[in-house]
Design an enzyme around this catalytic site. Sequence first.
Site, PDB file in Angstrom:
ATOM      1  N   HIS A   1       0.857  -1.194   0.000  1.00  0.00           N
ATOM      2  CA  HIS A   1       0.000   0.000   0.000  1.00  0.00           C
ATOM      3  C   HIS A   1       0.889   1.239   0.000  1.00  0.00           C
ATOM      4  O   HIS A   1       2.105   1.135   0.163  1.00  0.00           O
ATOM      5  CB  HIS A   1      -0.859   0.005   1.281  1.00  0.00           C
ATOM      6  CG  HIS A   1       0.002   0.121   2.505  1.00  0.00           C
ATOM      7  ND1 HIS A   1       0.503  -0.969   3.170  1.00  0.00           N
ATOM      8  CD2 HIS A   1       0.518   1.205   3.136  1.00  0.00           C
ATOM      9  CE1 HIS A   1       1.291  -0.560   4.159  1.00  0.00           C
ATOM     10  NE2 HIS A   1       1.312   0.760   4.160  1.00  0.00           N
TER      11      HIS A   1
ATOM     12  N   HIS B   1       5.859   6.123  -0.826  1.00  0.00           N
ATOM     13  CA  HIS B   1       6.585   4.880  -1.110  1.00  0.00           C
ATOM     14  C   HIS B   1       5.707   3.676  -0.827  1.00  0.00           C
ATOM     15  O   HIS B   1       4.700   3.784  -0.121  1.00  0.00           O
ATOM     16  CB  HIS B   1       7.843   4.809  -0.228  1.00  0.00           C
ATOM     17  CG  HIS B   1       7.507   4.669   1.227  1.00  0.00           C
ATOM     18  ND1 HIS B   1       7.206   5.755   2.021  1.00  0.00           N
ATOM     19  CD2 HIS B   1       7.360   3.579   2.016  1.00  0.00           C
ATOM     20  CE1 HIS B   1       6.906   5.338   3.234  1.00  0.00           C
ATOM     21  NE2 HIS B   1       6.990   4.012   3.255  1.00  0.00           N
TER      22      HIS B   1
HETATM   23  O1  3AM Z   1       3.826   2.393   4.265  1.00  0.00           O
HETATM   24  P1  3AM Z   1       4.800   1.934   5.280  1.00  0.00           P
HETATM   25  O2  3AM Z   1       5.009   0.439   5.298  1.00  0.00           O
HETATM   26  O3  3AM Z   1       6.080   2.688   5.224  1.00  0.00           O
HETATM   27  O4  3AM Z   1       5.725   1.803   8.701  1.00  0.00           O
HETATM   28  C1  3AM Z   1       4.341   1.716   8.896  1.00  0.00           C
HETATM   29  C2  3AM Z   1       3.598   1.518   7.620  1.00  0.00           C
HETATM   30  O5  3AM Z   1       4.159   2.372   6.648  1.00  0.00           O
HETATM   31  C3  3AM Z   1       3.822   3.068   9.339  1.00  0.00           C
HETATM   32  O6  3AM Z   1       2.446   2.991   9.048  1.00  0.00           O
HETATM   33  C4  3AM Z   1       2.216   2.085   7.984  1.00  0.00           C
HETATM   34  C5  3AM Z   1       1.241   1.031   8.379  1.00  0.00           C
HETATM   35  O7  3AM Z   1       1.694   0.356   9.514  1.00  0.00           O
HETATM   36  N1  3AM Z   1       4.094   3.320  10.754  1.00  0.00           N
HETATM   37  C6  3AM Z   1       4.141   2.413  11.737  1.00  0.00           C
HETATM   38  N2  3AM Z   1       4.445   3.012  12.909  1.00  0.00           N
HETATM   39  C7  3AM Z   1       4.594   4.332  12.653  1.00  0.00           C
HETATM   40  C8  3AM Z   1       4.909   5.482  13.433  1.00  0.00           C
HETATM   41  N3  3AM Z   1       5.120   5.395  14.736  1.00  0.00           N
HETATM   42  C9  3AM Z   1       4.365   4.532  11.267  1.00  0.00           C
HETATM   43  N4  3AM Z   1       4.445   5.737  10.688  1.00  0.00           N
HETATM   44  C10 3AM Z   1       4.754   6.782  11.490  1.00  0.00           C
HETATM   45  N5  3AM Z   1       4.967   6.666  12.812  1.00  0.00           N
END
Ligand code: 3AM
Length: 181
Positions: A39, A122
């Site tokens: 996603h 991304h």
């Molecule tokens: O799209 P991505 O995979 O980069 O990394 C987590 C994921 O992003 C991000 O939210 C998305 C769904 O889990 N995520 C997890 N913890 C986070 C945080 N503390 C976070 N983004 C910002 N702050």
Amino acid sequence: MIRSFIALALPTPIREQAKALQTKAAGLGIRCVPPENLHLTLAFLGDQPQTALEDLHPGLDAISLPPVPLQSAGVVPFSAKHQTAIALTIKDTPELSALHKAVARAVRHSGIRLERRKFRPHVTIARMASSQMASSAAQTLLAGTPPQPIAPERTDSFALYESELTPQGARYTPLADYSLR
Ligand code: 3AM
């Protein structure tokens, strides 16, 4: 509390490109995120009570923007405070930026706190233990055949997801869908 985030569904060509990279990465022994978890995150909300998500719903539903063209722009090691990963970067077009701004505005307007940080669109391909590992994995992935540029394809919806952390990894469940028209 519901751990939640808002993300764009991926149009088929980008999903296929991400999956092809995952196949290559798996061949290098890299454990990838499950393909159904691919996603593009627009906003991470963290743990929220159900009522906060209900309060947010009308604001997201009121977003009236056209479908967003998405175009991939290469594979990179990706580091943020909370994660190290290899990711397919997505070009930050005016349409995507407008959607990101509208979503962030709706979230803040509903009273949910959102970290202020630069939007780096991304698609996470695989999570890595260190930035060194991510950077060497990205280099190895690119050394074979770099991802071919593909024509931008429009995505016509985004969604609010619940993210459950299980011993087997994160499980994402859509809680509400919002269309772009
Ligand atoms: O799209 P991505 O995979 O980069 O990394 C987590 C994921 O992003 C991000 O939210 C998305 C769904 O889990 N995520 C997890 N913890 C986070 C945080 N503390 C976070 N983004 C910002 N702050």
